[in-house]
Design a protein around this motif. Sequence first.
Motif, short mmCIF file in Angstrom:
data_model
loop_
_atom_site.label_atom_id
_atom_site.label_comp_id
_atom_site.label_asym_id
_atom_site.label_seq_id
_atom_site.Cartn_x
_atom_site.Cartn_y
_atom_site.Cartn_z
N LYS A 96 37.14 25.95 -5.03
CA LYS A 96 36.15 26.83 -4.40
C LYS A 96 34.77 26.41 -4.88
O LYS A 96 34.54 26.28 -6.08
CB LYS A 96 36.39 28.30 -4.72
CG LYS A 96 35.38 29.18 -3.97
CD LYS A 96 35.76 30.64 -4.01
CE LYS A 96 35.47 31.25 -5.35
NZ LYS A 96 34.09 31.78 -5.47
N VAL B 153 35.64 33.55 6.23
CA VAL B 153 34.49 34.34 5.79
C VAL B 153 33.41 33.44 5.21
O VAL B 153 33.63 32.69 4.26
CB VAL B 153 34.87 35.47 4.80
CG1 VAL B 153 35.52 36.61 5.53
CG2 VAL B 153 35.75 34.99 3.66
N SER C 230 33.19 41.88 4.83
CA SER C 230 33.13 40.76 5.78
C SER C 230 34.49 40.51 6.41
O SER C 230 34.60 40.24 7.61
CB SER C 230 32.62 39.50 5.08
OG SER C 230 31.26 39.63 4.73
N GLY D 91 29.52 41.69 6.09
CA GLY D 91 29.04 42.88 5.41
C GLY D 91 28.48 42.55 4.04
O GLY D 91 28.30 41.37 3.70
N ALA E 280 29.89 34.71 5.03
CA ALA E 280 28.70 35.58 5.08
C ALA E 280 28.09 35.83 3.71
O ALA E 280 27.21 36.67 3.56
CB ALA E 280 29.06 36.90 5.75
N GLY E 281 28.57 35.09 2.70
CA GLY E 281 28.04 35.30 1.35
C GLY E 281 26.68 34.66 1.17
O GLY E 281 26.26 33.80 1.95
N THR F 207 29.83 42.98 1.15
CA THR F 207 30.82 42.44 0.20
C THR F 207 31.81 41.57 0.97
O THR F 207 31.90 41.66 2.21
CB THR F 207 31.63 43.57 -0.46
OG1 THR F 207 32.34 44.27 0.58
CG2 THR F 207 30.71 44.54 -1.20
N LYS G 139 25.92 28.27 0.07
CA LYS G 139 26.59 26.99 -0.17
C LYS G 139 27.43 26.53 1.02
O LYS G 139 27.64 25.33 1.22
CB LYS G 139 27.48 27.14 -1.40
CG LYS G 139 28.51 28.27 -1.24
CD LYS G 139 28.97 28.85 -2.55
CE LYS G 139 30.03 29.92 -2.28
NZ LYS G 139 30.44 30.59 -3.54
N GLY H 49 25.77 33.20 -1.85
CA GLY H 49 25.85 32.10 -2.81
C GLY H 49 24.91 32.28 -3.99
O GLY H 49 24.20 31.34 -4.37
N SER H 50 24.94 33.45 -4.58
CA SER H 50 23.97 33.72 -5.67
C SER H 50 24.19 32.80 -6.88
O SER H 50 23.23 32.36 -7.50
CB SER H 50 24.02 35.19 -6.08
OG SER H 50 25.33 35.55 -6.41
N ARG H 51 25.43 32.47 -7.18
CA ARG H 51 25.67 31.57 -8.32
C ARG H 51 25.32 30.13 -7.99
O ARG H 51 24.96 29.34 -8.85
CB ARG H 51 27.14 31.68 -8.77
CG ARG H 51 27.46 32.99 -9.46
CD ARG H 51 28.95 33.19 -9.63
NE ARG H 51 29.63 33.44 -8.36
CZ ARG H 51 30.93 33.67 -8.23
NH1 ARG H 51 31.70 33.68 -9.30
NH2 ARG H 51 31.45 33.91 -7.04
N1 CTP Z 1 31.63 36.18 1.53
C1 CTP Z 1 31.36 36.86 2.71
N2 CTP Z 1 30.65 38.02 2.68
C2 CTP Z 1 30.16 38.51 1.52
C3 CTP Z 1 30.44 37.83 0.30
C4 CTP Z 1 31.19 36.66 0.34
O1 CTP Z 1 31.79 36.41 3.78
N3 CTP Z 1 29.43 39.63 1.54
C5 CTP Z 1 32.37 34.90 1.58
C6 CTP Z 1 31.58 33.71 1.04
O2 CTP Z 1 30.71 33.18 2.05
C7 CTP Z 1 32.66 32.76 0.59
C8 CTP Z 1 33.83 33.70 0.23
O3 CTP Z 1 33.50 34.97 0.75
O4 CTP Z 1 33.06 31.87 1.61
C9 CTP Z 1 34.06 33.76 -1.27
O5 CTP Z 1 32.95 34.34 -1.90
P1 CTP Z 1 32.10 33.67 -3.06
O6 CTP Z 1 32.64 32.34 -3.42
O7 CTP Z 1 31.91 34.69 -4.12
O8 CTP Z 1 30.70 33.37 -2.31
P2 CTP Z 1 29.33 34.16 -2.44
O9 CTP Z 1 29.61 35.62 -2.54
O10 CTP Z 1 28.46 33.68 -1.34
O11 CTP Z 1 28.77 33.59 -3.81
P3 CTP Z 1 28.24 34.44 -5.08
O12 CTP Z 1 29.36 35.36 -5.48
O13 CTP Z 1 27.92 33.41 -6.10
O14 CTP Z 1 27.04 35.19 -4.58
#
Ligand code: CTP
Length: 205
Positions: A190, A8, A74, A68, A10-11, A70, A20, A13-15
Amino acid sequence: MSVWAIVVAAGSGSRFGGPKQYERLGDRRVLDWSVAAARSVCKGVVLVVAGERVGEAEPDVDAVVAGGATRSASVRAGLAAVPADAEVILVHDAARPLAPTALWRAVVDAVEAGNDAVVPAVPVTDTIRRQSGGTVDRSDLLAVQTPQGFRADVLRRAHASEGEGTDDASLAEAAGCVVTVVDGEPTNLKITTTDDLAMAEARLR
Ligand code: CTP
Ligand code: MG
């Protein structure tokens, strides 16, 4: 057994301050390390990316699908692209580029040995304090990593009710399944913040 992986990525990377998983780490992108590790132990790999990135060329994967809103959504999008004859499915965060092949192997072995759901985890070493006050007994705490492995039908059932969780084992457990822990790898960090990326760079060198 027929082993597939869902990576997965699709995040937003808000933090971190941006996606990332597309940052450079050594000679390739963060997500390329994750895909390469998946490839080395799995017959098939489904990569889940943000909708606007579907169509970009991604090496070494069998399918690229849109994620998706979340993490759980995804994973479900990825699951829909895993062939029905897959027997074992591993789910991995693209943001964990340093998960060693031996760890992937150990998770697959534990599922093939008859466990329904397998998570790698390491003991918590920090003292943990509640915001509301009080220190938590850390001897009962584990930090859970990915890749997490499942019998395919178990993972599909865990996601059937469209639940939400920060990992897949928690959904499997909520669906009544027993979760087995194997030793995680302390170096399997991570990437959450820019400091984590610097740490991963240092590890590679
Ligand atoms: N992920 C995803 N789809 C989302 C949210 C997360 O595929 N809607 C993936 C991220 O790309 C990451 C993994 O899930 O590889 C773990 O999530 P996290 O480390 O929380 O990444 P992000 O959600 O991108 O970062 P943040 O919470 O800081 O926004
Ligand atoms: Mg997140």
